[in-house]
Motif scaffolding. Structure first.
Motif, PDB file in Angstrom:
ATOM      1  N   GLU A  40      12.295 -32.827 -12.112  1.00  0.00           N
ATOM      2  CA  GLU A  40      13.738 -32.692 -12.290  1.00  0.00           C
ATOM      3  C   GLU A  40      13.959 -31.564 -13.284  1.00  0.00           C
ATOM      4  O   GLU A  40      13.795 -31.745 -14.495  1.00  0.00           O
ATOM      5  CB  GLU A  40      14.344 -33.999 -12.823  1.00  0.00           C
ATOM      6  CG  GLU A  40      14.317 -35.145 -11.837  1.00  0.00           C
ATOM      7  CD  GLU A  40      15.293 -34.944 -10.690  1.00  0.00           C
ATOM      8  OE1 GLU A  40      16.152 -34.053 -10.789  1.00  0.00           O
ATOM      9  OE2 GLU A  40      15.192 -35.676  -9.689  1.00  0.00           O
ATOM     10  N   GLU A 455      25.028 -32.109  -3.752  1.00  0.00           N
ATOM     11  CA  GLU A 455      24.192 -33.275  -3.495  1.00  0.00           C
ATOM     12  C   GLU A 455      23.430 -33.724  -4.740  1.00  0.00           C
ATOM     13  O   GLU A 455      22.767 -34.753  -4.728  1.00  0.00           O
ATOM     14  CB  GLU A 455      23.228 -32.995  -2.345  1.00  0.00           C
ATOM     15  CG  GLU A 455      23.922 -32.862  -1.004  1.00  0.00           C
ATOM     16  CD  GLU A 455      22.959 -32.695   0.143  1.00  0.00           C
ATOM     17  OE1 GLU A 455      22.325 -33.693   0.544  1.00  0.00           O
ATOM     18  OE2 GLU A 455      22.822 -31.559   0.645  1.00  0.00           O
ATOM     19  N   ARG A 456      23.523 -32.940  -5.790  1.00  0.00           N
ATOM     20  CA  ARG A 456      22.962 -33.359  -7.080  1.00  0.00           C
ATOM     21  C   ARG A 456      23.783 -34.508  -7.662  1.00  0.00           C
ATOM     22  O   ARG A 456      23.293 -35.293  -8.476  1.00  0.00           O
ATOM     23  CB  ARG A 456      22.966 -32.165  -8.038  1.00  0.00           C
ATOM     24  CG  ARG A 456      22.560 -32.464  -9.469  1.00  0.00           C
ATOM     25  CD  ARG A 456      22.446 -31.173 -10.252  1.00  0.00           C
ATOM     26  NE  ARG A 456      22.283 -31.382 -11.675  1.00  0.00           N
ATOM     27  CZ  ARG A 456      21.138 -31.715 -12.262  1.00  0.00           C
ATOM     28  NH1 ARG A 456      20.055 -31.875 -11.544  1.00  0.00           N
ATOM     29  NH2 ARG A 456      21.081 -31.863 -13.579  1.00  0.00           N
ATOM     30  N   ARG A 458      27.027 -37.681  -7.095  1.00  0.00           N
ATOM     31  CA  ARG A 458      27.614 -38.584  -6.109  1.00  0.00           C
ATOM     32  C   ARG A 458      28.733 -37.806  -5.422  1.00  0.00           C
ATOM     33  O   ARG A 458      29.478 -37.088  -6.079  1.00  0.00           O
ATOM     34  CB  ARG A 458      28.176 -39.830  -6.789  1.00  0.00           C
ATOM     35  CG  ARG A 458      27.108 -40.690  -7.468  1.00  0.00           C
ATOM     36  CD  ARG A 458      27.715 -42.010  -7.943  1.00  0.00           C
ATOM     37  NE  ARG A 458      26.759 -42.823  -8.649  1.00  0.00           N
ATOM     38  CZ  ARG A 458      25.852 -43.610  -8.066  1.00  0.00           C
ATOM     39  NH1 ARG A 458      25.810 -43.669  -6.742  1.00  0.00           N
ATOM     40  NH2 ARG A 458      25.011 -44.317  -8.778  1.00  0.00           N
ATOM     41  N   ARG A 472      26.283 -38.910 -11.987  1.00  0.00           N
ATOM     42  CA  ARG A 472      25.314 -39.996 -11.828  1.00  0.00           C
ATOM     43  C   ARG A 472      24.885 -40.562 -13.174  1.00  0.00           C
ATOM     44  O   ARG A 472      24.478 -41.710 -13.277  1.00  0.00           O
ATOM     45  CB  ARG A 472      24.067 -39.501 -11.089  1.00  0.00           C
ATOM     46  CG  ARG A 472      24.297 -39.123  -9.653  1.00  0.00           C
ATOM     47  CD  ARG A 472      22.983 -38.758  -8.987  1.00  0.00           C
ATOM     48  NE  ARG A 472      23.163 -38.433  -7.583  1.00  0.00           N
ATOM     49  CZ  ARG A 472      23.234 -39.328  -6.604  1.00  0.00           C
ATOM     50  NH1 ARG A 472      23.134 -40.611  -6.884  1.00  0.00           N
ATOM     51  NH2 ARG A 472      23.397 -38.942  -5.359  1.00  0.00           N
ATOM     52  N   HIS A 526      31.778 -46.904  -7.832  1.00  0.00           N
ATOM     53  CA  HIS A 526      30.601 -46.456  -8.585  1.00  0.00           C
ATOM     54  C   HIS A 526      30.725 -46.756 -10.080  1.00  0.00           C
ATOM     55  O   HIS A 526      29.960 -46.223 -10.887  1.00  0.00           O
ATOM     56  CB  HIS A 526      30.367 -44.960  -8.356  1.00  0.00           C
ATOM     57  CG  HIS A 526      29.898 -44.641  -6.976  1.00  0.00           C
ATOM     58  ND1 HIS A 526      28.688 -45.065  -6.477  1.00  0.00           N
ATOM     59  CD2 HIS A 526      30.505 -43.969  -5.946  1.00  0.00           C
ATOM     60  CE1 HIS A 526      28.542 -44.657  -5.233  1.00  0.00           C
ATOM     61  NE2 HIS A 526      29.635 -43.988  -4.876  1.00  0.00           N
ATOM     62  N   ASP A 637      15.089 -43.890   0.085  1.00  0.00           N
ATOM     63  CA  ASP A 637      15.425 -43.367  -1.245  1.00  0.00           C
ATOM     64  C   ASP A 637      16.816 -42.736  -1.257  1.00  0.00           C
ATOM     65  O   ASP A 637      17.560 -42.867  -2.227  1.00  0.00           O
ATOM     66  CB  ASP A 637      14.379 -42.346  -1.703  1.00  0.00           C
ATOM     67  CG  ASP A 637      13.042 -42.997  -2.020  1.00  0.00           C
ATOM     68  OD1 ASP A 637      13.044 -44.192  -2.345  1.00  0.00           O
ATOM     69  OD2 ASP A 637      12.010 -42.310  -1.934  1.00  0.00           O
ATOM     70  N   GLU A 638      17.175 -42.045  -0.168  1.00  0.00           N
ATOM     71  CA  GLU A 638      18.509 -41.455  -0.079  1.00  0.00           C
ATOM     72  C   GLU A 638      19.571 -42.539  -0.055  1.00  0.00           C
ATOM     73  O   GLU A 638      20.638 -42.392  -0.665  1.00  0.00           O
ATOM     74  CB  GLU A 638      18.621 -40.568   1.168  1.00  0.00           C
ATOM     75  CG  GLU A 638      17.918 -39.230   1.048  1.00  0.00           C
ATOM     76  CD  GLU A 638      18.293 -38.281   2.178  1.00  0.00           C
ATOM     77  OE1 GLU A 638      19.414 -38.398   2.714  1.00  0.00           O
ATOM     78  OE2 GLU A 638      17.466 -37.441   2.527  1.00  0.00           O
ATOM     79  N   GLN A 641      20.176 -43.886  -3.485  1.00  0.00           N
ATOM     80  CA  GLN A 641      20.914 -42.960  -4.339  1.00  0.00           C
ATOM     81  C   GLN A 641      22.414 -42.998  -4.078  1.00  0.00           C
ATOM     82  O   GLN A 641      23.210 -42.755  -4.978  1.00  0.00           O
ATOM     83  CB  GLN A 641      20.388 -41.534  -4.139  1.00  0.00           C
ATOM     84  CG  GLN A 641      19.013 -41.304  -4.751  1.00  0.00           C
ATOM     85  CD  GLN A 641      18.513 -39.893  -4.508  1.00  0.00           C
ATOM     86  OE1 GLN A 641      19.197 -39.087  -3.884  1.00  0.00           O
ATOM     87  NE2 GLN A 641      17.319 -39.589  -4.986  1.00  0.00           N
TER      88      GLN A 641
END
Length: 652
Positions: A40, A455-456, A458, A472, A526, A637-638, A641
């Motif tokens: 990351e 896409e980094r 939400r 996030r 969220h 995993d997607e 997320q």
């Protein structure tokens, strides 16, 4: 075909790897002896690093098939390196070795990738004491074992960037030809050695003993010119297949089919992906040849068996017919044998049969031999010699041969059918080729789409296509406000502590009430309201200019927090979410957001709300439903997320 990096390749590759310095280490996987490191970085896009000991190191954007259960060495690397910062990458003395330094809190770790020979990966502490090598090894002057200090292997060649006329003469002394001497003693490989010869305008087959002083000067100039060449990464193709990957344009490769790239790591990533595909094809071709040979061998055995059965059919039919034709003579002979046997032993029986045959008696003349221990008598009949059971009549013996004939005939038919099927299988293999052959190997990595900047975070798209983004974590929350919020946007926040900063990208268009409501629902699902199991939550929206980091006099704003000036616009929204697949950039991307927005962009919809199912279990259920609707794999995993925080449940 080039299958590993030279020292010069590594030099250019490592130079580009500096872009991931400062990155935080995520998960680490081992895939058939190749290691995948997920980082990351400070930048927006995540970087993955491939290290294949003895062969290569480079960044990758490919999607690799990772094992569900990490290997023991991958688990060890995770234990020591996960959540540590990558602080240094270097190539010691231009050797085929890359050293990576990591820092976590007060401790440091060193990971050493040996890219020569069979290769190795060695984890050391900050004092270079070996914690664990991928393979423990012992040589005459060097040992790789836990607890020992890591030492570099003895230099096998001269550092190409430090070479001069004197040591160039020394390394080439005794070599058979120039190109092999350069390749071996400078650890640069044959392709680069040939390019040096090309630049120096000296034949690569030249005997080093015949080189003049001016030749050596030309070689040194060629080396200097090579190292200082302008980077122009490329893959060389011959007959449509990749054969080499180079950091810059080579004169020896002019006229060949080339594919160019922005940087060397991209070229390496593409090249090794293509060669991995070719490796699988080679295995499939070998498997195909083995399969065809096996089928041919089976066919040969079947044809041999068919001939045996043909002979048996012919033989048993002839014997049965002969017995039937001469049944009277056979029965008379068997009857005489039985009568004699009543008063004499077998030795005496055989003597009497011989006397009867000598005297011209027909019944004895057709008896060739007797095996009393087996109960067999052999009759030498005009058409064929045949063994019969002397305890049975001619009819019973003939019947037994007829049964053998019918059985053999039936088997012959079955073998003929088997041969036909084998021939069809052989033809199918020849027609389908490797497409019909599978080999037990890890599939080559697949190209992945280039992820978009948002896409980094939400995100989702409103019913009319507006982009809505939310943070996030503390870092991305700050980026949302300070990097991506513009005057034409709107800012939203659930009326709860710790909720994500949410922004509607205005895109110079009026933001309608329906868009605001969808964004408010997104901000709510969220937030902690979902984790608490609430049915609804309050959300407010304001203009960007109302969001400030400046606290009123005498007050303090914690890092990452903001003040809202002026009036807030509140609305209460329900906590329900939809999951679907959005067509974005020619790919189907899992997306979670307000039900109305998902319905507008996805051909199908899965509804969820706060509940009692663990997030991981909920993701599995959603994955099954999605894969039941589309013919492609969904990355679990997607899904994890994009789902709201905490437990949930499906709405049927």
């Amino acid at each position: 075909m080039k299958n590993k990096l030279s020292s010069l390749d590594i030099k250019f590759c490592v130079g580009e790897l500096k872009e991931i310095l400062g990155s935080w280490t995520g998960k680490i996987y081992e895939i058939d002896g190749t290691f995948l490191f997920k980082f990351e970085p400070p930048a927006e896009k995540r970087k993955d690093l491939i290290i294949e000991p003895g062969r290569r190191i480079h960044l990758t954007s490919m999607k690799h098939s990772t094992p569900k259960k990490p290997s023991s060495f991958a688990m060890l690397l995770r234990k020591h390196l996960t959540n540590s910062k990558l602080t240094e990458i270097k190539q010691p003395d231009m050797e085929r070795i890359v050293q990576l330094k990591f820092e976590r809190k007060a401790e440091g770790k060193i990971l050493i990738a040996e890219l020569f020979g069979s290769g190795n990966l060695i984890l050391c502490d900050e004092n270079r004491e070996v914690i664990k090598p991928y393979r423990e090894e012992t040589w005459k002057n060097r040992e790789l074992r836990p607890g020992l200090e890591y030492t570099f292997p003895p230099n096998k060649g001269k550092n190409i960037s430090m070479v001069n006329k004197q040591n160039l003469k020394k390394v080439l002394s005794g070599e058979k030809d120039l190109v092999r001497g350069l390749a071996r003693n400078l650890s640069i490989g044959g392709t680069i050695a040939e390019e040096i010869c090309y630049k120096a305008e000296i034949s690569k087959e030249t005997d080093p003993e015949k080189l003049s002083e001016s030749d050596y000067q030309s070689l040194l100039s060629g080396i200097k010119d090579l190292i200082s060449s302008e980077p122009s990464p490329r893959i060389i193709h011959e007959d449509g297949k990749p054969t080499s990957v180079l950091p810059f344009s080579f004169g020896t490769q002019s006229g060949l089919d080339v594919e160019t790239f922005k940087n060397f790591n991209q070229a390496l990533d593409s090249y090794f992906q293509k060669t991995s595909e070719r490796l699988v094809e080679n295995k499939q071709e070998r498997k195909l040849r083995e399969k065809i040979d096996s089928v041919k061998s089976r066919k040969k055995k079947q044809e041999k068996r068919l001939q045996e059965l043909k002979n048996k059919v012919k033989e048993t039919k002839a014997k049965a017919d002969t017995i039937s034709k001469h049944y009277k003579r056979i029965d008379f002979a068997l009857e005489n044998l039985e009568n004699i046997r009543k008063s004499k032993n077998w030795n005496e029986v055989e003597e009497e049969v011989q006397e009867a045959a000598t005297s011209g008696k027909d019944w004895a003349g057709i008896i060739e031999s007797i095996r009393p221990e087996d109960g067999i008598v052999t009759f030498n009949l005009p058409e064929v010699s045949v063994e019969l059971d002397l305890r049975r009549s001619s009819f019973e013996n003939a019947s037994e041969f007829y049964e053998e004939y019918k059985t053999a005939k039936k088997k012959r038919k079955g073998v003929k059918q088997s041969i036909k099927e084998t021939e069809e299988e052989l033809e199918r293999l020849r027609e389908e080729g490797i497409e019909g052959i599978e080999v037990p190997t890890t599939p080559p990595p697949e190209r992945t789409r280039e992820k978009m900047w948002f896409e980094r975070y939400r995100w989702f798209r409103s019913s009319d296509g507006h982009l809505i983004i939310a943070g996030r974590d503390a870092k991305t929350n700050q980026e949302i406000v300070e990097k991506h919020m513009e005057p034409q946007d709107l800012y939203l926040h659930a009326d709860l502590k710790g909720a994500p900063h949410t922004v509607i990208k205005g895109e110079n268009e009026k933001i309608s009430e329906s868009i605001i409501q969808e964004a408010a629902k997104f901000a709510a699902i969220h937030s902690r309201a979902w984790r608490r199991g609430q049915a609804a939550a309050k959300v407010y929206w304001v203009r960007p200019e109302q969001v400030t980091k400046e606290a009123p006099s005498g007050e303090y704003i914690p890092k990452g927090s903001y003040m809202i000036e002026g009036e807030r616009n509140y609305q209460t929204v329900s906590l329900e979410a939809g999951i679907g697949l959005l067509d974005e950039d020619d790919a189907k991307i899992p997306i979670c957001g307000p039900i109305s927005a998902i319905r507008a962009h996805s051909n199908f919809l899965i509804k969820i709300k706060p509940g009692q199912t663990k997030k991981s279990e909920l993701a599995k259920k959603i994955k099954l439903r999605l894969e039941g609707k589309v013919d492609e794999n969904i990355d679990i995993d997607e899904l994890m997320q994009i789902l709201p925080p905490g437990k949930g449940t499906l709405i049927d």
